[in-house]
Design a protein around this motif. Structure first.
Motif, PDB file in Angstrom:
ATOM      1  N   VAL A 316       0.863  -1.188   0.000  1.00 30.81           N
ATOM      2  CA  VAL A 316       0.000   0.000   0.000  1.00 30.81           C
ATOM      3  C   VAL A 316       0.898   1.235   0.000  1.00 30.81           C
ATOM      4  N   SER A 317       0.356   2.395  -0.329  1.00 31.68           N
ATOM      5  CA  SER A 317       1.158   3.613  -0.365  1.00 31.68           C
ATOM      6  C   SER A 317       1.662   3.952   1.035  1.00 31.68           C
ATOM      7  N   ALA A 318       2.794   4.650   1.096  1.00 31.91           N
ATOM      8  CA  ALA A 318       3.383   5.030   2.386  1.00 31.91           C
ATOM      9  C   ALA A 318       2.396   5.891   3.170  1.00 31.91           C
ATOM     10  N   GLU A 319       1.661   6.710   2.448  1.00 31.20           N
ATOM     11  CA  GLU A 319       0.686   7.603   3.083  1.00 31.20           C
ATOM     12  C   GLU A 319      -0.414   6.796   3.791  1.00 31.20           C
ATOM     13  N   THR A 320      -0.958   5.824   3.057  1.00 34.18           N
ATOM     14  CA  THR A 320      -2.000   4.964   3.630  1.00 34.18           C
ATOM     15  C   THR A 320      -1.455   4.202   4.836  1.00 34.18           C
ATOM     16  N   ALA A 321      -0.268   3.641   4.672  1.00 34.86           N
ATOM     17  CA  ALA A 321       0.315   2.842   5.746  1.00 34.86           C
ATOM     18  C   ALA A 321       0.528   3.683   6.992  1.00 34.86           C
ATOM     19  N   SER A 322       0.994   4.907   6.814  1.00 35.51           N
ATOM     20  CA  SER A 322       1.289   5.752   7.955  1.00 35.51           C
ATOM     21  C   SER A 322      -0.004   6.142   8.686  1.00 35.51           C
ATOM     22  N   SER A 323      -1.015   6.528   7.910  1.00 34.02           N
ATOM     23  CA  SER A 323      -2.314   6.878   8.512  1.00 34.02           C
ATOM     24  C   SER A 323      -2.901   5.668   9.239  1.00 34.02           C
ATOM     25  N   ARG A 325      -1.468   2.846  10.298  1.00 37.51           N
ATOM     26  CA  ARG A 325      -0.705   2.344  11.440  1.00 37.51           C
ATOM     27  C   ARG A 325      -0.956   3.202  12.683  1.00 37.51           C
ATOM     28  N   SER A 326      -1.027   4.524  12.475  1.00 39.20           N
ATOM     29  CA  SER A 326      -1.332   5.411  13.605  1.00 39.20           C
ATOM     30  C   SER A 326      -2.696   5.075  14.189  1.00 39.20           C
ATOM     31  N   THR A 327      -3.680   4.921  13.322  1.00 41.96           N
ATOM     32  CA  THR A 327      -5.032   4.582  13.786  1.00 41.96           C
ATOM     33  C   THR A 327      -5.017   3.241  14.495  1.00 41.96           C
ATOM     34  N   TYR A 328      -4.334   2.266  13.877  1.00 45.96           N
ATOM     35  CA  TYR A 328      -4.312   0.919  14.444  1.00 45.96           C
ATOM     36  C   TYR A 328      -3.713   0.921  15.850  1.00 45.96           C
ATOM     37  N   LEU A 405      -5.140  -3.029   6.614  1.00 45.39           N
ATOM     38  CA  LEU A 405      -5.372  -4.329   7.256  1.00 45.39           C
ATOM     39  C   LEU A 405      -5.544  -5.426   6.211  1.00 45.39           C
ATOM     40  N   ARG A 406      -6.383  -5.131   5.207  1.00 43.90           N
ATOM     41  CA  ARG A 406      -6.679  -6.126   4.182  1.00 43.90           C
ATOM     42  C   ARG A 406      -5.443  -6.461   3.348  1.00 43.90           C
ATOM     43  N   ALA A 407      -4.648  -5.428   3.036  1.00 43.15           N
ATOM     44  CA  ALA A 407      -3.459  -5.661   2.218  1.00 43.15           C
ATOM     45  C   ALA A 407      -2.413  -6.451   3.001  1.00 43.15           C
ATOM     46  N   ASN A 408      -2.206  -6.037   4.255  1.00 43.68           N
ATOM     47  CA  ASN A 408      -1.160  -6.627   5.084  1.00 43.68           C
ATOM     48  C   ASN A 408      -1.443  -8.069   5.455  1.00 43.68           C
ATOM     49  N   TRP A 409      -2.631  -8.276   5.986  1.00 45.24           N
ATOM     50  CA  TRP A 409      -2.953  -9.593   6.554  1.00 45.24           C
ATOM     51  C   TRP A 409      -3.897 -10.399   5.680  1.00 45.24           C
TER      52      TRP A 409
END
Lengths: 425, 181
Positions: A316-323, A325-328, A405-409
């Protein structure tokens, strides 16, 4: 020439009207209830069938629909919100006035298998399209069991359906298109377990009523048998062998999931929570094994677990991942764990969760927004409630979280849009 | 092994806190206890069920929201205005309490609590409820239901809720503007 054409049109219209009339009057309906069923069962036979009937009724999950929360047992009254209006399940306790106390054996058989009750046609919310495949012996057993229950003096609730849906006789058209004349589920050459599993899946547990998509006439679309469908805003997932494997199940784990409602793939939610609660937890080990063997298309359940390989993560894009991960870390990780491992007996894991592996992200998104109430499972298991985060998270934050979540896991493409989330609120 | 940290700044009880490096996986409750010595919010279940750990978040429009600190990461509160149970009473220049908040006073008057473990959560929850009623007053006949619904999620294990309930109802009824005619 014009007159000939007119005559032809009139003839066709006349024949059409005759045919429609014949359908409406039920002349084309074919009962699958044999003539011998007119013969009443003796008191002795009825008594002998009660125990078997209790099990059949559980496997067919009759109770879940024919009771309301806190309502009288078997007295019905549960609302079904259909696209056409609201219909209510009925009193099937043996009360002579409100229930089925005055129904004969044959009348009961015709209601369950033909969809034609003592007082007219049933709506297909009663899964008679599936129950049609029940054996006469099993229907007798349920009849005997229900007649042995306490009569409940509870009046049936009136359906709220607009014209012409309120004309029960109109169901003759639906039945003509959607009822199969074949009632056998047995396939020669397949194992006993596989055949028992097919009978459980198709007739008793009526899995296809939710997991098979519906066609234009709202009948089950046989070409997409058990391939998943939308139901009351959530996805009833694909439970074919491919679908179950995609969710991370193997035959052994799936059989135990149907018994306990909990596995590494998550906990049963929505209507399947009730199915486990009222029905599948009570199935015999042999029946659970048979059902799983059939769905995985095996002669019998294997000795050892063969878990499918976990899906490959998708970037996923770095932007999506950063947003995300913070939420998670802020609102998910305290319960689901930083690595998505969950807490045994308390919170489901996410790293192996089936909801993240579905092609459609709707179930996951709904849960993020609305949460899940606390649920008790068999064997003293209890999952804590999951709060909904509609008030805390923006559409963008939910979309980012869901995609990550969907992309990672789950190995799914990050396809969730902000609009999609907004529409679910 | 080092723990990954991130810089956190926020406002707690009207005072600016940070910037300070805080582990990115740290829960707010631990941050309040270990970094700020604000130990009033109670750790009960640690699963977000009992609500003994809640604090108030003051939103941009001035309205109040209740958040559970045991299951919410410290960094979620970045840039936000937080009021912990230590920030409800009025204090003098030395930090000594001079006047309890109306909710705290009502709980004392009604002997609402016994061991007091759940009280910070109830103070927080009732304060948020009063703020909501100030914005959206309810009809008198709906009041009991509204109080039950708002405080239902707070778990108490010794006094049995009745005195908390009576304190809140009493306070709402004698505070002008919370109940519609």
């Amino acid at each position: 020439m014009a007159r000939k054409l007119l005559l032809a049109v009139l003839t066709v219209a006349f024949i059409g009207a005759l045919a429609a009339g014949a359908v409406f009057l039920g002349l084309l309906e074919r009962s699958v209830v044999s003539r011998e069923i007119e013969q009443p069962l003796t008191a002795e036979q009825m008594k002998g069938l009660v125990k078997r009937g209790a099990y059949v009724a559980v496997a067919a999950d009759c109770y879940a629909c024919h009771v309301t929360k806190g309502g009288a047992p078997w007295a019905g009254g549960l609302p079904f919100e259909t696209p056409f209006g609201t219909i209510y399940s009925t009193n099937i306790s043996p009360d002579r006035e409100h229930g089925i106390g005055a129904w004969t054996r044959a009348e009961f058989h015709r209601a369950v298998r033909d969809g034609v009750g003592k007082n007219g046609h049933l709506y297909p919310a009663m899964p008679y399209a599936s129950y049609r495949k029940l054996t006469a012996g099993d229907v007798d057993a349920v009849y005997a069991y229900l007649m042995s229950r306490e009569p409940m003096k509870v009046a049936n609730r009136e359906n709220h359906l607009p014209f012409p849906m309120n004309i029960r006789q109109g169901l003759t058209f639906w039945n003509l298109v959607n009822l199969s004349s074949g009632t056998g589920t047995e396939v020669a050459g397949r194992s006993e377990a596989w055949n028992r599993g097919r009978y459980l899946t198709d007739a008793l547990a009526h899995c296809g009523e939710c997991h098979t998509p519906r066609n234009l006439t709202m009948g089950m679309k046989e070409s997409a048998y058990l391939q998943g469908a939308e139901l009351e805003g959530v996805i009833a997932p694909d439970i074919t062998k491919a679908g179950l494997t995609r969710m991370g199940f193997d035959p052994l784990v799936f059989a135990s999931f149907m018994k306990s409602g909990i596995s590494a793939q998550g906990a049963m939610t929505n209507q399947m929570f009730e199915v486990v609660h009222f029905s599948t937890q009570y199935l015999s080990p042999d029946d659970l094994a048979a059902m799983s063997a059939y769905l995985f298309d095996l002669a019998k359940l294997p000795e050892r677990a063969t878990p499918p390989a976990p899906p490959q993560p998708v970037a996923v894009s770095a932007e999506t991942a950063s947003s995300a991960r913070s939420t998670y870390l802020a609102v998910c990780a305290s319960c689901h764990g930083v690595e998505g491992q969950g807490i045994p007996h308390v919170v489901v894991p996410l790293a192996t969760n089936a909801s993240l592996r579905l092609a459609d992200a709707r179930n996951l998104n709904r849960v993020i927004l609305s949460g899940i109430p606390a649920q008790r499972f068999p064997g003293l298991e209890r999952m804590q409630p999951m709060p909904g985060f509609a008030a805390q998270l923006t559409d963008q934050e939910v979309a980012d979280l869901s995609n990550w979540l969907r992309a990672n896991w789950g190995g799914q493409k990050p396809s969730v849009t902000v609009d999609e989330v907004r529409r679910l609120r | 092994m080092t723990i990954a940290t991130r810089t956190l700044s926020l406002t707690i009880n009207d005072e600016a806190v940070g910037p300070i490096d805080v582990p990115e996986t740290m829960m707010m409750q631990d941050f309040l206890y270990e970094y700020l010595n604000l130990t009033g919010s109670r750790m009960g279940c640690g699963q977000g069920i009992c609500h003994a750990c809640t604090v108030i978040v003051e939103k941009g429009d001035g309205s109040l929201e209740e958040m559970r600190t045991c299951i919410t990461g410290a960094h979620w509160f970045a840039g936000r205005k937080v009021r912990t149970v230590e920030g409800h009473a009025k204090r003098d220049a030395n930090g000594a309490i001079t006047q309890l908040s109306p909710v705290q006073q009502a709980f004392i008057e009604h002997f609402s609590f016994q061991c007091g473990y759940c009280t910070p959560g109830f103070v927080t929850g009732a304060t948020v409820l009063l703020d909501q009623l100030k914005r959206n007053p309810v009809r008198r006949e709906a009041l009991e239901g509204v109080i039950s619904e708002a405080l239902d999620r707070h778990i108490c294990r010794c006094t049995g809720y009745v005195r908390y309930f009576e304190a809140v109802r009493d306070l709402v009824l004698r505070t002008p503007g919370l109940v519609k005619a």
